[in-house]
Design an enzyme around this catalytic site. Structure first.
Site, mmCIF file in Angstrom:
data_model
loop_
_atom_site.group_PDB
_atom_site.id
_atom_site.type_symbol
_atom_site.label_atom_id
_atom_site.label_comp_id
_atom_site.label_asym_id
_atom_site.label_seq_id
_atom_site.Cartn_x
_atom_site.Cartn_y
_atom_site.Cartn_z
ATOM 1 N N ARG A 1 1.676 -0.701 12.436
ATOM 2 C CA ARG A 1 1.487 -1.777 11.451
ATOM 3 C C ARG A 1 2.848 -2.378 11.131
ATOM 4 O O ARG A 1 3.886 -1.750 11.390
ATOM 5 C CB ARG A 1 0.889 -1.212 10.155
ATOM 6 N N ARG B 1 -5.027 -3.999 2.048
ATOM 7 C CA ARG B 1 -3.918 -3.704 2.963
ATOM 8 C C ARG B 1 -3.827 -4.766 4.053
ATOM 9 O O ARG B 1 -2.738 -5.082 4.520
ATOM 10 C CB ARG B 1 -4.126 -2.305 3.563
ATOM 11 N N ARG C 1 -13.800 2.795 9.472
ATOM 12 C CA ARG C 1 -13.058 3.674 8.555
ATOM 13 C C ARG C 1 -13.934 4.087 7.370
ATOM 14 O O ARG C 1 -13.873 5.233 6.918
ATOM 15 C CB ARG C 1 -11.768 2.981 8.077
ATOM 16 N N ASN D 1 -7.527 10.522 -5.833
ATOM 17 C CA ASN D 1 -6.388 9.611 -5.886
ATOM 18 C C ASN D 1 -6.803 8.300 -6.558
ATOM 19 O O ASN D 1 -7.052 7.303 -5.899
ATOM 20 C CB ASN D 1 -5.895 9.372 -4.445
ATOM 21 N N ASP D 2 -6.896 8.360 -7.906
ATOM 22 C CA ASP D 2 -7.241 7.153 -8.663
ATOM 23 C C ASP D 2 -5.928 6.479 -9.048
ATOM 24 O O ASP D 2 -5.439 5.584 -8.359
ATOM 25 C CB ASP D 2 -8.085 7.573 -9.882
HETATM 26 N N1 LIG Z 1 -3.713 5.385 -5.935
HETATM 27 C C1 LIG Z 1 -3.741 4.265 -5.238
HETATM 28 N N2 LIG Z 1 -3.862 3.079 -5.877
HETATM 29 C C2 LIG Z 1 -3.917 1.950 -5.180
HETATM 30 N N3 LIG Z 1 -3.851 1.851 -3.828
HETATM 31 C C3 LIG Z 1 -3.726 2.985 -3.145
HETATM 32 C C4 LIG Z 1 -3.667 4.252 -3.808
HETATM 33 N N4 LIG Z 1 -3.538 5.206 -2.857
HETATM 34 C C5 LIG Z 1 -3.525 4.587 -1.667
HETATM 35 N N5 LIG Z 1 -3.645 3.249 -1.822
HETATM 36 C C6 LIG Z 1 -3.693 2.249 -0.759
HETATM 37 O O1 LIG Z 1 -4.982 2.325 -0.164
HETATM 38 C C7 LIG Z 1 -4.888 1.996 1.235
HETATM 39 C C8 LIG Z 1 -5.598 3.080 2.049
HETATM 40 O O2 LIG Z 1 -4.874 4.290 1.882
HETATM 41 P P1 LIG Z 1 -5.205 5.613 2.701
HETATM 42 O O3 LIG Z 1 -4.006 6.488 2.670
HETATM 43 O O4 LIG Z 1 -6.503 6.148 2.232
HETATM 44 O O5 LIG Z 1 -5.346 4.981 4.116
HETATM 45 P P2 LIG Z 1 -5.689 5.637 5.496
HETATM 46 O O6 LIG Z 1 -4.767 6.767 5.768
HETATM 47 O O7 LIG Z 1 -5.689 4.505 6.434
HETATM 48 O O8 LIG Z 1 -7.160 6.142 5.287
HETATM 49 P P3 LIG Z 1 -7.915 7.375 5.973
HETATM 50 O O9 LIG Z 1 -7.131 8.600 5.616
HETATM 51 O O10 LIG Z 1 -9.237 7.354 5.297
HETATM 52 O O11 LIG Z 1 -8.008 7.078 7.417
HETATM 53 C C9 LIG Z 1 -3.408 1.861 1.555
HETATM 54 O O12 LIG Z 1 -3.090 0.476 1.595
HETATM 55 C C10 LIG Z 1 -2.737 2.524 0.385
HETATM 56 O O13 LIG Z 1 -1.480 1.953 0.120
HETATM 57 N N1 LIG Z 2 -5.953 15.037 13.152
HETATM 58 C C1 LIG Z 2 -4.934 14.230 12.839
HETATM 59 N N2 LIG Z 2 -5.119 13.201 12.001
HETATM 60 C C2 LIG Z 2 -4.060 12.448 11.697
HETATM 61 C C3 LIG Z 2 -2.788 12.683 12.222
HETATM 62 N N3 LIG Z 2 -1.937 11.753 11.747
HETATM 63 C C4 LIG Z 2 -2.650 10.978 10.919
HETATM 64 N N4 LIG Z 2 -3.929 11.389 10.886
HETATM 65 C C5 LIG Z 2 -5.048 10.824 10.111
HETATM 66 O O1 LIG Z 2 -5.534 9.666 10.737
HETATM 67 C C6 LIG Z 2 -6.131 8.831 9.761
HETATM 68 C C7 LIG Z 2 -5.724 7.407 9.950
HETATM 69 O O2 LIG Z 2 -4.367 7.233 9.729
HETATM 70 P P1 LIG Z 2 -3.731 5.771 9.725
HETATM 71 O O3 LIG Z 2 -2.263 5.995 9.629
HETATM 72 O O4 LIG Z 2 -4.134 5.101 10.991
HETATM 73 O O5 LIG Z 2 -4.310 5.063 8.520
HETATM 74 C C8 LIG Z 2 -5.737 9.394 8.400
HETATM 75 O O6 LIG Z 2 -6.848 10.103 7.896
HETATM 76 C C9 LIG Z 2 -4.643 10.350 8.725
HETATM 77 O O7 LIG Z 2 -4.603 11.434 7.820
HETATM 78 C C10 LIG Z 2 -2.629 13.790 13.099
HETATM 79 O O8 LIG Z 2 -1.540 14.100 13.601
HETATM 80 N N5 LIG Z 2 -3.711 14.532 13.373
#
Ligand SMILES: Nc1ncnc2c1ncn2[C@@H]1O[C@H](COP(=O)(O)OP(=O)(O)OP(=O)(O)O)[C@@H](O)[C@H]1O
Ligand SMILES: Nc1nc2c(ncn2[C@@H]2O[C@H](COP(=O)(O)O)[C@@H](O)[C@H]2O)c(=O)[nH]1
Length: 257
Positions: free
Chosen positions: A20, A113, A124, A147-148
């Site tokens: 990204r 995002r 997703r 994570n609110d």
């Molecule tokens: N507490 C929060 N408040 C607002 N926005 C948040 C919060 N936590 C995460 N985000 C935003 O929400 C979006 C999705 O975050 P998340 O980390 O769940 O993404 P992901 O890793 O792609 O998802 P997944 O783990 O389900 O594949 C991101 O743009 C992140 O910056």
């Molecule tokens: N099993 C694994 N899952 C992973 C790893 N690194 C990240 N992740 C998970 O993938 C999704 C999507 O991530 P994104 O960066 O594309 O949004 C997220 O749930 C990560 O936790 C890994 O090494 N192994």
């Protein structure tokens, strides 16, 4: 990790998904070709790997070792499939499921995002539903966090890990021992009661020799450059020893002598 840099390090995963905007190779992920990653998995170079949202993701053994070799605890951000695999491994790990407040809020966040197209967002969200069901599975996860509000979630995470009791400044200060350790030149060493005592050195002839106790009970590894979990207790002056100047093994406390 920013608050506790000497305690934690991030395991940089490999992935076949496209970077990204602002994501840097080697920092956020090792962005890689599927064919390379599939071969590396076959060769046993990965602790775990999974197909997540249509791309391959995985934790290489090297990524975890690189953090462990720095003497830090390793943080893995992985999906539920990965968590299951790590659970079966020999790693001593805490498993924390971090959930969005609701699927609606997750959808809003993903749309906000702006990095996925409609098809990817739907994929997703569908996967998130399935993951949320596994998140409550206590045979995998030790903790479930919602994570609110980000700051509140982080405070709760620190509480779970006992980090709310740790003074981050003090942890940082412990690193200054390294500079002091590096400055010791001449030294002698003795093995006493399973522990190595190192008596140094010629830092300052007017100062009492320094004493370092190396706790050898927790050493892991042994290949050149691969020894980890060395614990050092540093005494700048012998008089600081609990038993005066005597080299007496004291009871273990928090893994230290
Ligand atoms: N507490 C929060 N408040 C607002 N926005 C948040 C919060 N936590 C995460 N985000 C935003 O929400 C979006 C999705 O975050 P998340 O980390 O769940 O993404 P992901 O890793 O792609 O998802 P997944 O783990 O389900 O594949 C991101 O743009 C992140 O910056
Ligand atoms: N099993 C694994 N899952 C992973 C790893 N690194 C990240 N992740 C998970 O993938 C999704 C999507 O991530 P994104 O960066 O594309 O949004 C997220 O749930 C990560 O936790 C890994 O090494 N192994």
């Amino acid at each position: 990790m920013k608050d506790f840099p000497s305690m934690f390090g991030f395991s940089v995963s490999h992935t076949t998904r496209q970077p990204r905007h602002l994501e840097r190779n080697g920092v956020h992920y090792h962005f890689t070709e599927r064919s390379w990653m599939e071969s590396a998995i076959q060769e046993g170079k990965f602790l775990e790997s999974a197909d997540v949202h249509g791309n391959l993701y995985g934790t290489s053994i090297a990524a975890v070792e690189s953090v462990a070799n720095d003497g830090k605890r390793c943080i893995l951000d992985i999906d539920v499939q990965g968590a299951r695999a790590v659970k079966k491994s020999a790693l001593d790990a805490a498993f924390i499921f971090i959930a969005p407040p609701s699927l609606e809020q997750l959808e809003g966040r993903l749309r906000g995002r702006g990095t996925e197209n409609e098809e990817q967002i739907q994929k997703r969200l569908k996967n998130a539903k399935a993951e949320l069901e596994c998140g409550r599975d206590s045979s995998i996860f030790n903790h479930y966090l919602i994570n609110d509000d980000l700051d509140e979630c982080y405070s709760e995470l620190k509480r779970l890990l006992g980090l709310d009791l740790v003074d981050a400044n003090e942890v940082q200060g412990a690193n200054s021992n390294q500079a002091w350790l590096d400055s010791i030149h001449g030294h002698s060493a003795a093995l006493v009661g399973g522990n190595v005592f190192v008596i140094g050195g010629d830092i300052d002839p007017n100062v009492e020799p320094a004493l370092i106790i190396i706790d050898t009970n927790c050493i892991v590894g042994g290949a050149p450059g691969q020894t980890t979990r060395l614990r050092l207790v540093l005494h700048k002056h012998r008089s600081e020893l609990p038993n005066g100047n005597h080299f007496v093994k004291t009871s273990k406390e928090n893994g230290h002598l």
